[in-house]
Design an enzyme around this catalytic site. Structure first.
Site, short mmCIF file in Angstrom:
data_model
loop_
_atom_site.label_atom_id
_atom_site.label_comp_id
_atom_site.label_asym_id
_atom_site.label_seq_id
_atom_site.Cartn_x
_atom_site.Cartn_y
_atom_site.Cartn_z
CG ASP A 103 57.58 46.77 34.46
OD1 ASP A 103 58.37 46.05 33.80
OD2 ASP A 103 57.80 47.97 34.71
CG ASP A 111 61.21 47.06 38.66
OD1 ASP A 111 60.85 45.86 38.55
OD2 ASP A 111 61.52 47.75 37.68
N GLY A 151 63.44 40.23 30.09
CA GLY A 151 64.81 39.80 30.35
C GLY A 151 64.80 38.51 31.16
NE ARG A 188 64.48 43.39 27.48
CZ ARG A 188 64.25 43.31 28.79
NH1 ARG A 188 63.02 43.39 29.24
NH2 ARG A 188 65.25 43.15 29.63
CG ASP A 190 65.48 45.44 37.14
OD1 ASP A 190 66.67 45.08 37.17
OD2 ASP A 190 64.89 45.76 36.08
CB THR A 236 62.26 41.83 37.43
OG1 THR A 236 63.35 42.75 37.23
CG2 THR A 236 61.42 42.37 38.57
O1 F6P Z 1 64.99 44.33 33.83
C1 F6P Z 1 66.10 43.53 33.97
C2 F6P Z 1 67.29 44.15 33.31
O2 F6P Z 1 68.39 43.27 33.48
C3 F6P Z 1 67.63 45.56 33.79
O3 F6P Z 1 68.28 45.56 35.03
C4 F6P Z 1 68.46 46.04 32.63
O4 F6P Z 1 68.48 47.45 32.52
C5 F6P Z 1 67.74 45.45 31.46
O5 F6P Z 1 67.08 44.31 31.93
C6 F6P Z 1 68.60 45.08 30.30
O6 F6P Z 1 67.78 44.73 29.25
P1 F6P Z 1 68.19 43.96 27.94
O7 F6P Z 1 68.21 42.48 28.27
O8 F6P Z 1 67.10 44.26 26.97
O9 F6P Z 1 69.53 44.46 27.52
#
Ligand code: F6P
Length: 347
Positions: free
Chosen positions: A103, A130, A10, A72, A128, A126
């Site tokens: 990660d 995390d 992301g 991704r 997040d 990130t």
């Molecule tokens: O990991 C970052 C993040 O924004 C998370 O907080 C969220 O759940 C996810 O990515 C959303 O992913 P995508 O961009 O695949 O919808």
């Protein structure tokens, strides 16, 4: 030395400051050449590249997203993916690769280093926050700033209407954005995946506030939190049954379910707001620009020193290098200390 650079997973505010700093430091002090790999690991397979020179990284410090694009893509889920990636690196004449990601992206980088000896350096990104091996990831501060502003805004409308406002923030299985923006914005209850509260617990805190004349509440819910009831019943809310190439489920919607349950159990007027991708888009905060810049410069130094299989990280106020395995083996979740701090202000 020709250094490949890619951003994966992301997007996140602060990616461009990393790219800019890595390229500027690498050109100036080490005489590296840089090849940008577009769209993450996907671009490596397709040899979709661009030249990263002084011009290419000019004017991007404050710009959100990533000039390289991202995806991704999981190389290890594609037939012959890792071997094809190595072949691409050879054909492109890339000697070292800087992978900027969370990660999932760093997990792929680690496997390429461990299994195929690719000269990889990682940079942790990130919203997040995390990732282990770094006190903070860039992007997190921006997401917290956006969520805090939203909580501030929700407060005034909640108070005007005597309403309960439920705000859902991102973070996957880590409640960092919820806890830190909840503390900063003065949320009255925070719900995280790490320290679950039942719907009834949340309602009791809201009723407590009502009883002391506070006829509005703001509840900050992390997207990865489960809905629990005192009966022991529980529910995980997903946005869809889609799973990405790394097996991540698509979260979203838990705030709305919390809002419905709070209304059902208290009879109060309840609304919900999901912040979603607003937390990830747009210009990085000064903190994230500087952290990204420091990581980018460190990554250039790490390439020069051949610190393969490692990642730049923040420890206290120092930028250090840590093995990629530290970052990808365990998630950094909200600690009891942070949770205890948050709880002081509940109700
Ligand atoms: O990991 C970052 C993040 O924004 C998370 O907080 C969220 O759940 C996810 O990515 C959303 O992913 P995508 O961009 O695949 O919808």
């Amino acid at each position: 030395m020709n250094v490949g650079v890619l951003t994966g997973g992301g997007d996140c505010p602060g990616l461009n400051p990393v790219i800019r700093a890595l390229v500027r430091k690498g050109l100036k002090d080490y005489g590296f050449e840089f090849t940008g790999i577009r769209w993450g690991w996907k671009g490596l397979l397709e040899k979709d590249t661009c030249k990263l020179d002084l011009d290419a990284v000019s004017g991007i410090l404050h710009v959100g997203g990533t000039i390289l694009g991202t995806s991704r893509t999981n190389l290890f889920k594609i037939e012959g993916g890792p071997e094809r990636a190595v072949k691409s690196l050879n054909e492109l004449g890339i000697d070292a690769l800087v992978a900027i990601g969370g990660d999932d992206t760093l997990g792929v980088a680690k496997h390429l280093f461990d299994g195929l000896g690719v000269h990889v350096i990682g940079v942790p990104k990130t919203i997040d926050n995390d990732l282990s091996g770094t006190d903070y990831t860039f992007g997190f501060d921006t997401a917290v700033a956006i969520a805090t502003e939203a909580i501030d805004r929700l407060h005034s409308t909640a108070e005007s209407h005597q309403r309960v406002m439920v705000v859902e923030v991102m973070g996957r299985s880590a409640g960092w954005i919820a806890v830190v923006s909840g503390i900063a914005g003065g949320a009255d209850v925070i719900v995280t995946p790490e320290f679950p509260l039942t719907v009834e617990d949340v309602c009791d805190l809201i009723k407590q506030r009502w009883a002391r004349g506070k006829r509005f509440s703001v509840v900050c819910v992390s997207e990865g939190a489960k809905i629990l009831w005192r009966s022991g019943e529980q529910k995980e809310v997903l946005a869809s049954d889609e799973v990405d190439a790394f097996g991540n489920v698509k979260l979203g919607g838990v705030g709305a379910v919390f809002a419905r349950e709070i209304k059902r159990l208290t009879g109060l007027d309840v609304r919900d707001t999901t912040l979603g991708y607003i937390q990830r888009g747009g210009t990085p905060t000064p903190h994230d620009r500087v952290l990204g810049t420091r990581f980018g410069v460190k990554a250039a130094d790490m390439v020069a020193q051949g610190e393969w299989g490692k990642m730049a990280g923040l420890k206290g106020d120092e930028i250090v290098s840590v093995p990629l395995s530290v970052a990808v083996d365990t998630k950094k979740l909200v600690t009891k200390e942070w949770w205890d701090l948050a709880q002081v202000f509940f109700g």
